[in-house]
Design a protein around this motif. Structure first.
Motif, PDB file in Angstrom:
ATOM      1  N   ARG A  38      56.125  32.737  45.828  1.00  0.00           N
ATOM      2  CA  ARG A  38      54.920  31.936  46.100  1.00  0.00           C
ATOM      3  C   ARG A  38      54.168  31.658  44.792  1.00  0.00           C
ATOM      4  O   ARG A  38      53.648  30.570  44.580  1.00  0.00           O
ATOM      5  N   ARG A  39      54.078  32.656  43.937  1.00  0.00           N
ATOM      6  CA  ARG A  39      53.382  32.495  42.651  1.00  0.00           C
ATOM      7  C   ARG A  39      54.075  31.435  41.788  1.00  0.00           C
ATOM      8  O   ARG A  39      53.421  30.640  41.107  1.00  0.00           O
ATOM      9  N   LYS A  40      55.382  31.450  41.831  1.00  0.00           N
ATOM     10  CA  LYS A  40      56.156  30.469  41.068  1.00  0.00           C
ATOM     11  C   LYS A  40      55.861  29.053  41.587  1.00  0.00           C
ATOM     12  O   LYS A  40      55.664  28.111  40.810  1.00  0.00           O
ATOM     13  N   ARG A  41      55.829  28.906  42.925  1.00  0.00           N
ATOM     14  CA  ARG A  41      55.534  27.618  43.542  1.00  0.00           C
ATOM     15  C   ARG A  41      54.115  27.142  43.217  1.00  0.00           C
ATOM     16  O   ARG A  41      53.882  25.974  42.887  1.00  0.00           O
ATOM     17  N   ILE A  42      53.142  28.060  43.274  1.00  0.00           N
ATOM     18  CA  ILE A  42      51.731  27.719  42.984  1.00  0.00           C
ATOM     19  C   ILE A  42      51.586  27.272  41.525  1.00  0.00           C
ATOM     20  O   ILE A  42      50.897  26.288  41.224  1.00  0.00           O
ATOM     21  N   ALA A  43      52.263  27.997  40.613  1.00  0.00           N
ATOM     22  CA  ALA A  43      52.190  27.643  39.187  1.00  0.00           C
ATOM     23  C   ALA A  43      52.753  26.240  38.949  1.00  0.00           C
ATOM     24  O   ALA A  43      52.162  25.425  38.237  1.00  0.00           O
ATOM     25  N   LYS A  44      53.892  25.960  39.598  1.00  0.00           N
ATOM     26  CA  LYS A  44      54.519  24.644  39.434  1.00  0.00           C
ATOM     27  C   LYS A  44      53.625  23.551  40.028  1.00  0.00           C
ATOM     28  O   LYS A  44      53.426  22.489  39.423  1.00  0.00           O
ATOM     29  N   GLY A  45      53.052  23.815  41.202  1.00  0.00           N
ATOM     30  CA  GLY A  45      52.208  22.826  41.880  1.00  0.00           C
ATOM     31  C   GLY A  45      50.905  22.545  41.160  1.00  0.00           C
ATOM     32  O   GLY A  45      50.347  21.445  41.257  1.00  0.00           O
ATOM     33  N   SER A  46      50.402  23.524  40.411  1.00  0.00           N
ATOM     34  CA  SER A  46      49.106  23.374  39.725  1.00  0.00           C
ATOM     35  C   SER A  46      49.257  22.991  38.256  1.00  0.00           C
ATOM     36  O   SER A  46      48.261  22.783  37.555  1.00  0.00           O
ATOM     37  N   GLY A  47      50.518  22.940  37.781  1.00  0.00           N
ATOM     38  CA  GLY A  47      50.732  22.596  36.373  1.00  0.00           C
ATOM     39  C   GLY A  47      50.275  23.692  35.429  1.00  0.00           C
ATOM     40  O   GLY A  47      49.903  23.437  34.284  1.00  0.00           O
ATOM     41  N   THR A  48      50.301  24.949  35.922  1.00  0.00           N
ATOM     42  CA  THR A  48      49.895  26.089  35.093  1.00  0.00           C
ATOM     43  C   THR A  48      51.078  27.046  34.954  1.00  0.00           C
ATOM     44  O   THR A  48      52.198  26.743  35.375  1.00  0.00           O
ATOM     45  N   THR A  49      50.831  28.216  34.387  1.00  0.00           N
ATOM     46  CA  THR A  49      51.894  29.214  34.208  1.00  0.00           C
ATOM     47  C   THR A  49      51.769  30.313  35.264  1.00  0.00           C
ATOM     48  O   THR A  49      50.694  30.505  35.859  1.00  0.00           O
ATOM     49  N   ILE A  50      52.874  31.047  35.464  1.00  0.00           N
ATOM     50  CA  ILE A  50      52.852  32.177  36.403  1.00  0.00           C
ATOM     51  C   ILE A  50      51.848  33.220  35.919  1.00  0.00           C
ATOM     52  O   ILE A  50      51.151  33.853  36.723  1.00  0.00           O
ATOM     53  N   GLN A  51      51.732  33.379  34.593  1.00  0.00           N
ATOM     54  CA  GLN A  51      50.773  34.354  34.034  1.00  0.00           C
ATOM     55  C   GLN A  51      49.329  34.004  34.427  1.00  0.00           C
ATOM     56  O   GLN A  51      48.534  34.890  34.762  1.00  0.00           O
ATOM     57  N   GLU A  52      49.002  32.695  34.380  1.00  0.00           N
ATOM     58  CA  GLU A  52      47.651  32.266  34.767  1.00  0.00           C
ATOM     59  C   GLU A  52      47.392  32.531  36.248  1.00  0.00           C
ATOM     60  O   GLU A  52      46.308  32.952  36.644  1.00  0.00           O
ATOM     61  N   VAL A  53      48.420  32.283  37.088  1.00  0.00           N
ATOM     62  CA  VAL A  53      48.283  32.544  38.522  1.00  0.00           C
ATOM     63  C   VAL A  53      48.093  34.034  38.763  1.00  0.00           C
ATOM     64  O   VAL A  53      47.220  34.453  39.534  1.00  0.00           O
ATOM     65  N   ASN A  54      48.906  34.854  38.086  1.00  0.00           N
ATOM     66  CA  ASN A  54      48.786  36.312  38.230  1.00  0.00           C
ATOM     67  C   ASN A  54      47.400  36.802  37.835  1.00  0.00           C
ATOM     68  O   ASN A  54      46.801  37.645  38.510  1.00  0.00           O
ATOM     69  N   ARG A  55      46.900  36.255  36.719  1.00  0.00           N
ATOM     70  CA  ARG A  55      45.591  36.695  36.214  1.00  0.00           C
ATOM     71  C   ARG A  55      44.481  36.345  37.205  1.00  0.00           C
ATOM     72  O   ARG A  55      43.601  37.167  37.487  1.00  0.00           O
ATOM     73  N   LEU A  56      44.526  35.124  37.760  1.00  0.00           N
ATOM     74  CA  LEU A  56      43.496  34.716  38.712  1.00  0.00           C
ATOM     75  C   LEU A  56      43.523  35.593  39.964  1.00  0.00           C
ATOM     76  O   LEU A  56      42.476  36.056  40.435  1.00  0.00           O
ATOM     77  N   ILE A  57      44.723  35.837  40.504  1.00  0.00           N
ATOM     78  CA  ILE A  57      44.832  36.653  41.721  1.00  0.00           C
ATOM     79  C   ILE A  57      44.339  38.073  41.461  1.00  0.00           C
ATOM     80  O   ILE A  57      43.610  38.653  42.271  1.00  0.00           O
ATOM     81  N   LYS A  58      44.682  38.626  40.290  1.00  0.00           N
ATOM     82  CA  LYS A  58      44.243  39.985  39.948  1.00  0.00           C
ATOM     83  C   LYS A  58      42.721  40.050  39.821  1.00  0.00           C
ATOM     84  O   LYS A  58      42.074  40.963  40.346  1.00  0.00           O
ATOM     85  N   GLN A  59      42.128  39.067  39.145  1.00  0.00           N
ATOM     86  CA  GLN A  59      40.677  39.073  38.951  1.00  0.00           C
ATOM     87  C   GLN A  59      39.940  38.824  40.266  1.00  0.00           C
ATOM     88  O   GLN A  59      38.878  39.400  40.500  1.00  0.00           O
ATOM     89  N   PHE A  60      40.524  37.990  41.122  1.00  0.00           N
ATOM     90  CA  PHE A  60      39.909  37.746  42.426  1.00  0.00           C
ATOM     91  C   PHE A  60      39.926  39.025  43.260  1.00  0.00           C
ATOM     92  O   PHE A  60      38.949  39.361  43.937  1.00  0.00           O
ATOM     93  N   ASP A  61      41.047  39.770  43.183  1.00  0.00           N
ATOM     94  CA  ASP A  61      41.157  41.030  43.917  1.00  0.00           C
ATOM     95  C   ASP A  61      40.126  42.038  43.406  1.00  0.00           C
ATOM     96  O   ASP A  61      39.473  42.737  44.192  1.00  0.00           O
ATOM     97  N   GLU A  62      39.940  42.092  42.071  1.00  0.00           N
ATOM     98  CA  GLU A  62      38.935  42.983  41.478  1.00  0.00           C
ATOM     99  C   GLU A  62      37.530  42.598  41.935  1.00  0.00           C
ATOM    100  O   GLU A  62      36.691  43.461  42.225  1.00  0.00           O
ATOM    101  N   MET A  63      37.295  41.294  42.016  1.00  0.00           N
ATOM    102  CA  MET A  63      35.981  40.807  42.428  1.00  0.00           C
ATOM    103  C   MET A  63      35.684  41.210  43.868  1.00  0.00           C
ATOM    104  O   MET A  63      34.579  41.657  44.192  1.00  0.00           O
ATOM    105  N   ARG A  64      36.673  41.080  44.743  1.00  0.00           N
ATOM    106  CA  ARG A  64      36.456  41.459  46.142  1.00  0.00           C
ATOM    107  C   ARG A  64      36.199  42.963  46.274  1.00  0.00           C
ATOM    108  O   ARG A  64      35.359  43.383  47.067  1.00  0.00           O
ATOM    109  N   LYS A  65      36.927  43.750  45.488  1.00  0.00           N
ATOM    110  CA  LYS A  65      36.704  45.207  45.522  1.00  0.00           C
ATOM    111  C   LYS A  65      35.296  45.544  45.054  1.00  0.00           C
ATOM    112  O   LYS A  65      34.622  46.405  45.617  1.00  0.00           O
ATOM    113  N   MET A  66      34.849  44.862  44.001  1.00  0.00           N
ATOM    114  CA  MET A  66      33.514  45.116  43.464  1.00  0.00           C
ATOM    115  C   MET A  66      32.445  44.723  44.485  1.00  0.00           C
ATOM    116  O   MET A  66      31.441  45.425  44.649  1.00  0.00           O
TER     117      MET A  66
END
Length: 449
Positions: free
Chosen positions: A398-426
Motif C-alpha cells: 500500500r505504501r508503494k502504491r501511495i508513493a507512486k500515486g502522490s509522486g513522492t518516495t516510500i520514505q516520505e510516506v513512511n515518515r508521514l505515517i510514523k509522525q501521524f501515529d506519534e501525534m495521535r499517541k500524544m
C-alpha cells in the motif's frame, strides 16, 4: 519579514540584562548605545531615535529601577511600553459616521498599492465588521485604474461606482455618495488618483474632493519598504490634507520596519492598518502593543486567536476536540486542519506569534517549505478512505502504491505515517494526562516541521 533585524538586535541586547540581579548606570548606557544602533539600522528617523532613547534612559536610571530586585525585567518592560507609545499607544479604530454613509478617501503615491488596499479595506469592512461598502473609481488618470478596481470588486462580489475617465473626480465622489445613500450602503471608499511624486496640481484635486465630500477619514497608503521616504511622503500629505490615518503596505516584505516606528511620531497621525501579504484578506488592524510584543519576542497570541476564529469553524473545532479526546482523529481530519492553518497565513509568521518562539530550539528563524505541505497533502489524497481512517492497515505494498500515486518516495510516506501515529499517541496522552504526569519528550509531531 519586517522588523526581523531590529527584533534580533533588541532581543539580544535586552537578554544581556534581563536576568541581572543588579543594574548600574553603565549597564544602562551600554544598552542604550545598542538600542540606538538597532533603531538607526532599522531606518527609524534620527530625531525619533534620539527622543526614544532619552525617554527610555530617563525611566531606566530611576532609583526604583536600579534598586529593584529584577531591574533587567523592569527595563524590558520600559522598552516595551515606550515602543508601544512610539507606535501610537492604543489601536486607532475606523470611524463610523453618525449618519451613513461613512466616507473614506484613499490617497497616496503610485506603486504603494493604494487601489489593491482599497479593495482589501472594503473586504475587511464586510467580513470583520459586517458593513456594506461601495468602492468608488475616482482615479481617472492612470491607465486601467478603473478596470483594476472593477476587477477587484468582481473578485470580492462588492459594488464599484464609476463614471468613466471623462468626469471629474469631485463629481464622481459626490454622485457615489448619493448612490450609496440610495442603496443603503454604509461605507464609501474613494480610490483617488495616485502620483509619482508630490504634484501640486493633483494635490489640489485631492483638496477639492475633500472640500466637496467632507470625508470622515483620509487614509494615506504608503509602502513600508521605502523606509524614510515613506515618512517624508506621510509628512507632506498630512500637511496638505490633514490625513486621519496611515495604512502601511508590504510590511510582510523584506523591510526594516523604520517607517512603522517613525510615522506616528513625525505626523502625529495613527497607523490604522498594515498590509501583511498579497491576498485580499491580508490587511490587519494595527495594534501598537501587539507589534511591540512581536518585536521584543513576546509573541502575539491575540492576533493568532483572531486569525483562528476567522478561519476555523467553531462547530468543527468542537467536533475535532471530541475526536482528539477519543483518539479517533483521522488523516481526513488532519488534512482539513492543515488547510485551516494555511488559510491563517504563512506558517513561519504564525510561529513568530508564539511567545518565546525565538528562544525555542528549532523554531528560531524557521523556514517552512510550502512544497513539503503539498507533498503531505498529495500523500493523504492518494490514500483510500479506509487507509485514511485506519493508517495501521497501510502495509508495504500500500505504501508503494501511495508513493507512486502522490509522486513522492516510500520514505516520505513512511515518515508521514510514523509522525501521524506519534501525534495521535500524544493527543491520547494529553487528553488523559493528570497533573504532573504523562510528560514525554520528543520531536514536534507535525510532518512540516
Amino acid at each position: 519579514m519586517a522588523f526581523e533585524g531590529l527584533a534580533d538586535r533588541l532581543q539580544s541586547t535586552l537578554q544581556k540584562i534581563r536576568g541581572k540581579g543588579k543594574l548600574t548606570e553603565a549597564d544602562v548606557n551600554e544598552m542604550m548605545r545598542e538600542i540606538r544602533l538597532a533603531l538607526l539600522e532599522a531606518d527609524v528617523n534620527f530625531k525619533v531615535v534620539k527622543d526614544f532613547i532619552k525617554r527610555v534612559k530617563e525611566r531606566a536610571i530611576g532609583q526604583e529601577i536600579l534598586q529593584s530586585l529584577t531591574p533587567g525585567q523592569q527595563v524590558v518592560k520600559i522598552v516595551h511600553d515606550e515602543l508601544k507609545q512610539l507606535m501610537g499607544g492604543e489601536q486607532s479604530k475606523i470611524a463610523v459616521a453618525s449618519k451613513p454613509p461613512t466616507v473614506i478617501m484613499m490617497v497616496g503615491l503610485q506603486g504603494a498599492g493604494k487601489t489593491t488596499t482599497t479593495g482589501k479595506l472594503a473586504n475587511h469592512l464586510r467580513k470583520q465588521l459586517n458593513r456594506k461598502p461601495l468602492l468608488v473609481a475616482a482615479d481617472i488618470y492612470r491607465p486601467a485604474a478603473i478596470n483594476q478596481l472593477q476587477t477587484l470588486g468582481k473578485q470580492l462580489s462588492l459594488p464599484v461606482f464609476s463614471l468613466g475617465d471623462k468626469v471629474s473626480p469631485v463629481e464622481i465622489a459626490k454622485q457615489a455618495i448619493e448612490k450609496a445613500k440610495e442603496e443603503h450602503q454604509d461605507y464609501v471608499l474613494i480610490d483617488t488618483a495616485g502620483r509619482l511624486h508630490i504634484d501640486e496640481e493633483l494635490m489640489q484635486e485631492l483638496v477639492d474632493v475633500k472640500e466637496a465630500v467632507k470625508p470622515d477619514e483620509i487614509y494615506l497608503v504608503v509602502d513600508a519598504m521605502t523606509g524614510q521616504d515613506a515618512v517624508n511622503v506621510a509628512d507632506n500629505f498630512n500637511e496638505q490634507l490633514d490625513i486621519t490615518g496611515v495604512i502601511l503596505t508590504k510590511l510582510d516584505g523584506d523591510t526594516r520596519g523604520g517607517a512603522a516606528l517613525s510615522i506616528r511620531e513625525v505626523t502625529d497621525k495613527p497607523i490604522k492598518f498594515v498590509g501583511m501579504g498579497e491576498k485580499m484578506d491580508a490587511l490587519e488592524p494595527f495594534h501598537p502593543e501587539r507589534m511591540a510584543s512581536r518585536i521584543l519576542g513576546m509573541g502575539d497570541v491575540l492576533t493568532l486567536i483572531e486569525k483562528a476564529q476567522t478561519n476555523i469553524d467553531e462547530n468543527k473545532a468542537k467536533e475535532l476536540e471530541k475526536k482528539m479526546r477519543t483518539a479517533s482523529f483521522t488523516f481526513d481530519d488532519f488534512l482539513e486542519q492543515l488547510g485551516n492553518v494555511r488559510k491563517m497565513g504563512p506558517l513561519d509568521e504564525l510561529i513568530g506569534m508564539l511567545p518565546g518562539a525565538n528562544k525555542m530550539k528549532g523554531l528560531k528563524n524557521v523556514q517552512i517549505d510550502e512544497k513539503q505541505l503539498v507533498h503531505v497533502e498529495a500523500i493523504i489524497q492518494s490514500m483510500t478512505p479506509k487507509e485514511k481512517e485506519s493508517p495501521e492497515i497501510i502495509n508495504a505494498s500500500r505504501r508503494k502504491r501511495i508513493a507512486k500515486g502522490s509522486g513522492t518516495t516510500i520514505q516520505e510516506v513512511n515518515r508521514l505515517i510514523k509522525q501521524f501515529d506519534e501525534m495521535r499517541k500524544m493527543m491520547k496522552q494529553m487528553t488523559g494526562m493528570q497533573k504532573g504526569k504523562g510528560k514525554k519528550k520528543g520531536n514536534f509531531p507535525f510532518p512540516f516541521m
